[in-house]
Design a protein around this motif. Structure first.
Motif, PDB file in Angstrom:
ATOM      1  N   HIS A  89       0.763  -1.306  -0.016  1.00 27.09           N
ATOM      2  CA  HIS A  89      -0.074   0.106  -0.032  1.00 27.09           C
ATOM      3  C   HIS A  89       0.754   1.276  -0.160  1.00 27.09           C
ATOM      4  N   VAL A  90       2.085   1.359   0.912  1.00 24.88           N
ATOM      5  CA  VAL A  90       2.793   2.420   0.940  1.00 24.88           C
ATOM      6  C   VAL A  90       3.622   2.724  -0.489  1.00 24.88           C
ATOM      7  N   ASP A  93       0.459   3.564  -3.151  1.00 27.29           N
ATOM      8  CA  ASP A  93      -0.527   4.618  -3.010  1.00 27.29           C
ATOM      9  C   ASP A  93      -0.060   5.706  -2.364  1.00 27.29           C
ATOM     10  N   VAL A  94       1.329   5.663  -1.435  1.00 25.62           N
ATOM     11  CA  VAL A  94       1.510   6.773  -0.554  1.00 25.62           C
ATOM     12  C   VAL A  94       2.590   7.626  -0.957  1.00 25.62           C
ATOM     13  N   VAL A 105       6.844  10.644   1.279  1.00 25.86           N
ATOM     14  CA  VAL A 105       5.610  10.183   1.819  1.00 25.86           C
ATOM     15  C   VAL A 105       4.590  11.334   1.894  1.00 25.86           C
ATOM     16  N   ASN A 106       3.328  10.918   1.253  1.00 28.52           N
ATOM     17  CA  ASN A 106       2.173  11.572   1.344  1.00 28.52           C
ATOM     18  C   ASN A 106       1.309  11.373   2.227  1.00 28.52           C
ATOM     19  N   ASN A 109      -2.543  10.260   2.065  1.00 30.96           N
ATOM     20  CA  ASN A 109      -2.951   9.200   1.270  1.00 30.96           C
ATOM     21  C   ASN A 109      -2.637   7.670   2.170  1.00 30.96           C
ATOM     22  N   LEU A 110      -2.065   7.971   3.305  1.00 31.13           N
ATOM     23  CA  LEU A 110      -1.741   6.803   4.089  1.00 31.13           C
ATOM     24  C   LEU A 110      -2.804   6.171   4.893  1.00 31.13           C
ATOM     25  N   LYS A 111      -3.137   4.806   4.727  1.00 28.07           N
ATOM     26  CA  LYS A 111      -3.980   4.121   5.592  1.00 28.07           C
ATOM     27  C   LYS A 111      -3.253   3.169   6.693  1.00 28.07           C
ATOM     28  N   TYR A 207      -7.443  10.374   8.151  1.00 25.67           N
ATOM     29  CA  TYR A 207      -6.117  11.330   8.422  1.00 25.67           C
ATOM     30  C   TYR A 207      -6.765  12.573   9.266  1.00 25.67           C
TER      31      TYR A 207
END
Length: 212
Positions: A89-90, A93-94, A105-106, A109-111, A207
């Protein structure tokens, strides 16, 4: 050491002498040892290597949070483990590319949690008189006291922190003390998520913002 597959006439995996064996799309392949290239990396190769390094370091720092947040995503149909799902995921998507063409790192967008429940909406965090205030819009579907709020603090290069069931999901707000384990000199991004403590279900994280 090579491992023989399917008897003496089968292929093998691993190294035998100076050659390597592996299976590619059902075919057994044997190749010699790869020679180290002296060519400078291309821009795409450089970027990919930097991205891999960033993802690896970031996920290791925050492994306890990801191990909890992705534990329900693991099933028998995927080849990825819990931690590998978070890394995937990172990576996909991140991590984004900044103006200097470097990976960053955004955090929005992090889950940090991944689940089937509906995420908290309009989540915000603020720091007041040494305490952390959190607000969110309650979901009418989660009025029962079995639904709790989980809280995570995530940093780029410092230890993360995870707090479970800090409030009822229906409350819409809560105030907590700053965890003692947080580095006061580090920046922390804050995330919350709902948790059904009876059936062990969670939501994707929401977030809240940067702890200031």
């Amino acid at each position: 050491m090579g491992i023989l597959q399917d008897g003496p006439n089968g292929g093998f995996r691993g190294k035998v002498g100076s050659v390597y064996g592996y299976n590619l799309k059902g075919q057994w392949i044997i190749r010699g040892a790869r020679r180290k290239s002296n060519k400078p990396p291309t821009e795409a190769q450089r970027l990919h290597r930097q991205k891999l390094k960033l993802v690896g370091e970031f996920c290791r720092e925050n492994k306890p949070v990801f191990d909890f947040g992705y534990r329900l995503k693991k099933d028998n149909e995927t080849k990825y483990g819990v931690f590998q799902l978070a890394q995937k995921h990172v990576f996909n998507d991140v991590v984004t590319i900044d103006a200097d063409n470097n990976p960053v790192v955004n955090f929005e967008n992090l889950k940090v949690f991944a689940g089937e429940l509906i995420s908290p909406e309009h989540a915000k965090v603020s720091l007041n008189d040494g305490r952390i205030d959190l607000v969110w819009i309650p979901n009418p579907a989660y009025n029962d006291e079995i639904y709790k709020l989980n809280l995570a603090f995530v940093s780029l290069r410092d230890l993360s922190s995870l707090k479970l069931a800090i409030a009822n999901a229906a409350d819409g707000q809560c105030s907590v003390e700053i965890p003692a384990e947080l580095n006061k000199k580090a920046e922390y991004h804050v995330y919350i998520g709902f948790w059904n403590t009876l059936h062990n279900e969670i939501s994707d994280s929401a977030y809240c913002g940067l702890l200031r």
